[in-house]
Structures are given as C-alpha cells and as structure tokens.
Design an enzyme around this catalytic site. Structure first.
Site, mmCIF file in Angstrom:
data_model
loop_
_atom_site.group_PDB
_atom_site.id
_atom_site.type_symbol
_atom_site.label_atom_id
_atom_site.label_comp_id
_atom_site.label_asym_id
_atom_site.label_seq_id
_atom_site.Cartn_x
_atom_site.Cartn_y
_atom_site.Cartn_z
ATOM 1 N N ASP A 1 -38.892 -15.096 -12.672
ATOM 2 C CA ASP A 1 -37.490 -15.154 -12.710
ATOM 3 C C ASP A 1 -36.670 -16.658 -12.784
ATOM 4 O O ASP A 1 -37.015 -17.417 -12.281
ATOM 5 C CB ASP A 1 -36.799 -14.471 -11.370
ATOM 6 C CG ASP A 1 -35.625 -14.120 -11.428
ATOM 7 O OD1 ASP A 1 -34.987 -13.602 -12.680
ATOM 8 O OD2 ASP A 1 -34.803 -14.037 -10.406
ATOM 9 N N HIS B 1 -23.462 -19.574 -13.274
ATOM 10 C CA HIS B 1 -23.997 -19.236 -11.924
ATOM 11 C C HIS B 1 -24.689 -20.467 -11.290
ATOM 12 O O HIS B 1 -24.440 -20.685 -9.855
ATOM 13 C CB HIS B 1 -25.216 -18.302 -12.213
ATOM 14 C CG HIS B 1 -25.898 -17.753 -10.866
ATOM 15 N ND1 HIS B 1 -25.426 -16.991 -9.718
ATOM 16 C CD2 HIS B 1 -27.348 -17.964 -10.533
ATOM 17 C CE1 HIS B 1 -26.185 -16.760 -8.869
ATOM 18 N NE2 HIS B 1 -27.435 -17.340 -9.366
ATOM 19 N N GLU C 1 -28.293 -9.464 -7.907
ATOM 20 C CA GLU C 1 -28.391 -10.506 -9.080
ATOM 21 C C GLU C 1 -28.598 -9.581 -10.589
ATOM 22 O O GLU C 1 -29.626 -8.958 -10.647
ATOM 23 C CB GLU C 1 -29.427 -11.588 -9.061
ATOM 24 C CG GLU C 1 -28.930 -12.508 -7.871
ATOM 25 C CD GLU C 1 -29.954 -13.702 -7.933
ATOM 26 O OE1 GLU C 1 -30.962 -13.547 -8.606
ATOM 27 O OE2 GLU C 1 -29.656 -14.725 -7.141
ATOM 28 N N GLU D 1 -29.138 -9.196 -13.983
ATOM 29 C CA GLU D 1 -30.103 -9.962 -14.812
ATOM 30 C C GLU D 1 -30.561 -9.229 -16.253
ATOM 31 O O GLU D 1 -30.310 -7.714 -15.944
ATOM 32 C CB GLU D 1 -31.339 -10.405 -14.283
ATOM 33 C CG GLU D 1 -30.768 -11.237 -12.790
ATOM 34 C CD GLU D 1 -32.094 -11.811 -12.273
ATOM 35 O OE1 GLU D 1 -33.195 -12.028 -13.069
ATOM 36 O OE2 GLU D 1 -32.118 -12.321 -11.115
ATOM 37 N N ASP E 1 -32.208 -8.154 -9.172
ATOM 38 C CA ASP E 1 -33.031 -9.203 -8.146
ATOM 39 C C ASP E 1 -32.243 -9.161 -6.916
ATOM 40 O O ASP E 1 -31.713 -10.209 -6.695
ATOM 41 C CB ASP E 1 -33.262 -10.509 -8.909
ATOM 42 C CG ASP E 1 -34.603 -11.334 -8.321
ATOM 43 O OD1 ASP E 1 -35.343 -10.654 -7.711
ATOM 44 O OD2 ASP E 1 -34.108 -12.497 -8.183
ATOM 45 N N ARG F 1 -29.686 -13.534 1.104
ATOM 46 C CA ARG F 1 -29.120 -14.856 0.785
ATOM 47 C C ARG F 1 -29.246 -15.864 2.266
ATOM 48 O O ARG F 1 -29.354 -17.058 2.258
ATOM 49 C CB ARG F 1 -27.582 -14.802 0.443
ATOM 50 C CG ARG F 1 -27.260 -14.139 -0.808
ATOM 51 C CD ARG F 1 -27.818 -15.006 -1.670
ATOM 52 N NE ARG F 1 -27.480 -14.400 -3.103
ATOM 53 C CZ ARG F 1 -28.038 -14.668 -4.302
ATOM 54 N NH1 ARG F 1 -28.942 -15.610 -4.398
ATOM 55 N NH2 ARG F 1 -27.692 -14.102 -5.294
ATOM 56 N N GLN G 1 -32.815 -16.470 2.237
ATOM 57 C CA GLN G 1 -33.023 -17.549 1.054
ATOM 58 C C GLN G 1 -32.679 -18.935 1.591
ATOM 59 O O GLN G 1 -33.442 -19.968 1.344
ATOM 60 C CB GLN G 1 -32.468 -17.171 0.005
ATOM 61 C CG GLN G 1 -32.509 -17.944 -1.220
ATOM 62 C CD GLN G 1 -31.942 -17.519 -2.458
ATOM 63 O OE1 GLN G 1 -31.314 -16.437 -2.360
ATOM 64 N NE2 GLN G 1 -31.901 -18.225 -3.462
ATOM 65 N N LYS H 1 -36.492 -12.893 -1.580
ATOM 66 C CA LYS H 1 -36.449 -12.397 -3.090
ATOM 67 C C LYS H 1 -37.601 -11.143 -3.365
ATOM 68 O O LYS H 1 -37.528 -10.342 -3.836
ATOM 69 C CB LYS H 1 -36.769 -13.421 -4.070
ATOM 70 C CG LYS H 1 -35.493 -14.448 -4.195
ATOM 71 C CD LYS H 1 -34.417 -13.772 -5.121
ATOM 72 C CE LYS H 1 -33.332 -15.019 -5.214
ATOM 73 N NZ LYS H 1 -32.159 -14.553 -5.985
ATOM 74 N N THR I 1 -37.502 -5.967 -6.236
ATOM 75 C CA THR I 1 -36.661 -6.228 -7.802
ATOM 76 C C THR I 1 -36.718 -4.928 -8.704
ATOM 77 O O THR I 1 -37.955 -4.277 -8.929
ATOM 78 C CB THR I 1 -37.314 -7.204 -8.657
ATOM 79 O OG1 THR I 1 -37.569 -8.604 -7.795
ATOM 80 C CG2 THR I 1 -36.645 -7.662 -9.886
ATOM 81 N N GLU J 1 -21.372 -15.173 -5.249
ATOM 82 C CA GLU J 1 -20.352 -15.725 -6.222
ATOM 83 C C GLU J 1 -19.049 -14.979 -6.408
ATOM 84 O O GLU J 1 -17.707 -15.887 -6.066
ATOM 85 C CB GLU J 1 -20.697 -15.848 -7.915
ATOM 86 C CG GLU J 1 -21.818 -16.698 -7.936
ATOM 87 C CD GLU J 1 -22.251 -16.636 -9.551
ATOM 88 O OE1 GLU J 1 -21.636 -17.364 -10.260
ATOM 89 O OE2 GLU J 1 -23.071 -15.793 -9.756
#
Length: 393
Positions: free
Chosen positions: A106, A113, A179, A181, A213, A217, A220, A233, A237, A338
């Site tokens: 990834d 971002h 996420e 993607e 994904d 948080r 992480q 993560k 996925t 975000e």
C-alpha cells in the site's frame, strides 16, 4: 441465443468489460465479465478452460497479447447474440475475490492526504516528510486479509494509547476508519533481481480495483514508530469484485498534476499514467465524500517501478494500492480522520454527528472514469459492515 441487455448510460457497457469470479447456486466459481446487469460466463462463451478456474490468476499470467485478443473476442461477442446458458443476472450470482492475492503493498501517493495527516500528527513540523516528494512511500501489507466486497469487518483489538493516557491499554479500536483507494493488479510478474521500468507498466499490470484499506487509527498511532503500520492495518483490506482492465481506462488517462522536484531517472517515463477516476464514499447510505484520483501525486507506473527497483520480484496476483485518495477540498477527503479533522469536526450522517466508525456501520465506495465517446467506465462498489470485536477466550 439472445442479446445481452445494456441500459442507456450503463457504466458496464462494451467499452468496459470488467472481469470477475462468480458462482451460481450449486455451481463452482469461474470467470465472467460484467455487461450491463449481466455476468457473461467466459468458460461457456469462449469455451476455454482457463476461464473455468476459480480465480483470474491463470488468465492474467498469460500476458498482455492474450489479454488484448480475449478482450477483442468478448467485445465482438457481446455485441451480437450470446448463448443463454452463458448469461446470469448479477443479482442471482455470488461474487468472489477475483484473484489470488500474492503480495500486497500500500502506497501513500496523495499529497493532500499526506499533508493533512502531517498537520494532524505533527502540527509543529513540516506536513510532508523530507523523502515524500522523492519516492512513492509505501508499506508491505498482509495479503491473507484482503477480502472481497460484502465481507464483514470485525473491529480489531490491540494496544492503543491516547495522548492523555499514561500507559497503553488493550482493547477494541476506538478510532476505526476507512481509506478510499484505487488498487492495481499485477498479471505478469518479474524475476528476483530484475526491475520493472515506468514504461513497462502496461506489460505487467492487468487492471484496477477499488480498495478500502480499513484503518484502526488509535492502534496505528501507537505502533507505527519506527517501523510503520502493522496491526492498525493488517486486520482487513476490502476490494471490489470487478477488475477493470487497463484497456478500458485509456480515455481516463491524464497528465500528472506536476512533480517538483523532478523525480530521479528510474521514476521518469515517456507516458503519463495519471487517471481521472471519480470516487464516492457513502456512510450508512449517505454520501459524505467525493475523492478525485486525478489529484494523485505519484502514478501507479511509478509505484510499480519503485516497488521493484531494488530487485524485488513481482508475481501474478500482486496487489498494490494508491493509498488514500484525497483532493484539496474538505468534501474530497478519502479518510474519516481527515474528513472530521481527527474527530474535532464531525460530519452529520443520518442526522447524527459522527467521527469514526461504530459497530453496525456500513461503508460503500464506488467510482467511475471517462470512457470513449462520452461514456463512463464503472468500477462497481466495495462495501463492508463493521461487526463487534471478538470476545477474548
């Protein structure tokens, strides 16, 4: 024999022809293409045993000349009459993971971002790390937890430590995120010690899929220094069930938005692989974001070149993803961390202020791209529902 119906404006017209793996009740998984709201069984249409396989890998390994010939045959066939036994309504079939995932990498290719997360995590420092504009930053993910759209996502557990906590604790993630993607699937690999150049991208990559994904948080943030993402993560996925071939994306190709400083020679090529893909993120059925892939700083061709520049081999079924797709505006951010600015600026979903995912939430990511003659190319959807964390035994 009958003609496959394609509604006016369908994003799954003859210019698309995405590949997937499906099964009918009591039947074995096999390869098909989507035309309108119909799955056409290629093992019946073309009478080729490679399409009776339960994944796209054997076909993808045959290479770009074979991909081109098959696409031409299928396009010609679906414009005429197709055997009725080869046609199955999408609503009546089960869609499977379309390819066996060999490896998963990834990337972190959106400047918007990366800058937003830099401002959130390092408010007193430069938003981008010094290497970011010199190479496509990425991490090696877990291939075994890549799942097809519709697979439930169990809330992960792990260590987390909030800024106001003296010590870490163990438990379910409290800041579960998405996420949005775009992922790319390798069809033809490369030997150990070799490199794939930027201009060899289309000789190796079969097509593109949507990727979510999922990201814990809080896990992480505590674990990622110094070696990067791990448990935050690796739990899941999700990918869409349809692989859109690169040939279907020719009308969507655009120049990159501009790279300064100029990349090193191994990241430069004759052809641009910027893509004008418009994504939509829905949270519990309500649209909350429209991430535009056209703003991505690094191209997928550069990602693959960087992935192999040290001699790492590529294999049929390798998946590499773009990282979160985000644009310059708030409504274009492809991750909830975000979109809600770390939870400090919640969004309203179904009349309720929300920041991170709760059990029972469903997220759907869809996308389209320009096709020939004003058509649109559809990627379908990648959907997942959050289920409670497993109770410890």
């Amino acid at each position: 024999m009958s003609t496959v119906a394609v509604g006016e404006g369908s994003p799954f017209g003859p210019a698309n022809l995405p590949y997937g793996v499906f099964s009918t009740p009591g039947g074995a998984p096999r390869v098909g293409v989507r035309v309108g709201d119909t799955v056409v069984d290629l093992s019946v249409l073309l009478g080729d045993a490679v399409f009776a396989a339960p994944s796209l890998n054997p076909f993808m390994a045959q290479g770009p000349d074979r991909w081109r010939r098959v696409r031409e045959r299928v396009a010609a066939a679906v414009r005429g009459d197709v055997p009725d036994e080869a046609q199955h309504p999408v609503r009546d079939v089960r869609l499977h993971l379309p390819f066996e995932v060999a490896d998963y990498v990834d990337f972190y290719a959106s400047e918007h971002h990366a800058a937003n997360l830099g401002r959130l995590f390092r408010p007193d420092s430069e938003p981008l790390m010094p290497n970011w504009k010199h190479l496509p930053v990425g991490y090696h993910g877990r291939a075994g937890t890549v799942v097809v759209s519709g697979t439930d996502v169990v809330r992960p557990c792990g260590q987390r430590k909030a800024p106001d906590e003296a010590d870490p604790t163990y438990g379910p993630s409290r800041r579960l995120d998405i996420e949005a993607e775009l992922g790319f699937v390798v069809g033809v690999g490369s030997p150990l010690g070799a490199r794939i150049g930027v201009d060899s991208f289309a000789d190796h990559v079969f097509g593109a899929v949507l990727v979510n994904d999922w990201s814990a948080r809080d896990l992480q943030a505590w674990e990622y220094v110094p070696l990067g993402p791990h448990l935050g993560k690796s739990f899941a996925t999700s990918v869409s069930p349809w692989v859109v071939p690169l040939a279907a994306l020719q009308a969507a190709r655009i120049p990159l938005p501009g790279q300064d400083p100029r990349p090193l020679p191994y990241l430069r090529g004759r052809e641009d692989w910027g893509l004008d893909v418009e994504m939509v993120v829905e949270w519990n059925g309500e649209e909350v974001s429209r991430p535009p892939y056209r703003h991505m700083y690094w191209s997928p061709a550069q990602m693959l070149a960087h992935l192999t520049v040290n001699g790492a081999s590529a294999r049929t079924g390798d998946l590499f993803a773009s990282g979160t797709v985000s644009g310059p505006e708030r409504h274009q951010r492809g991750a909830f961390i975000e979109l809600t600015w770390g939870g400090r600026e919640p969004v309203t979903v179904k009349g309720e202020e929300r920041a991170f995912l709760q059990d029972g939430d469903e997220v759907t990511i869809s996308a389209t791209a320009p096709g020939p003659d004003g058509t649109r190319i559809g990627f379908g959807e990648v959907t997942g529902t959050i289920r409670p964390a497993y109770a410890p035994k």
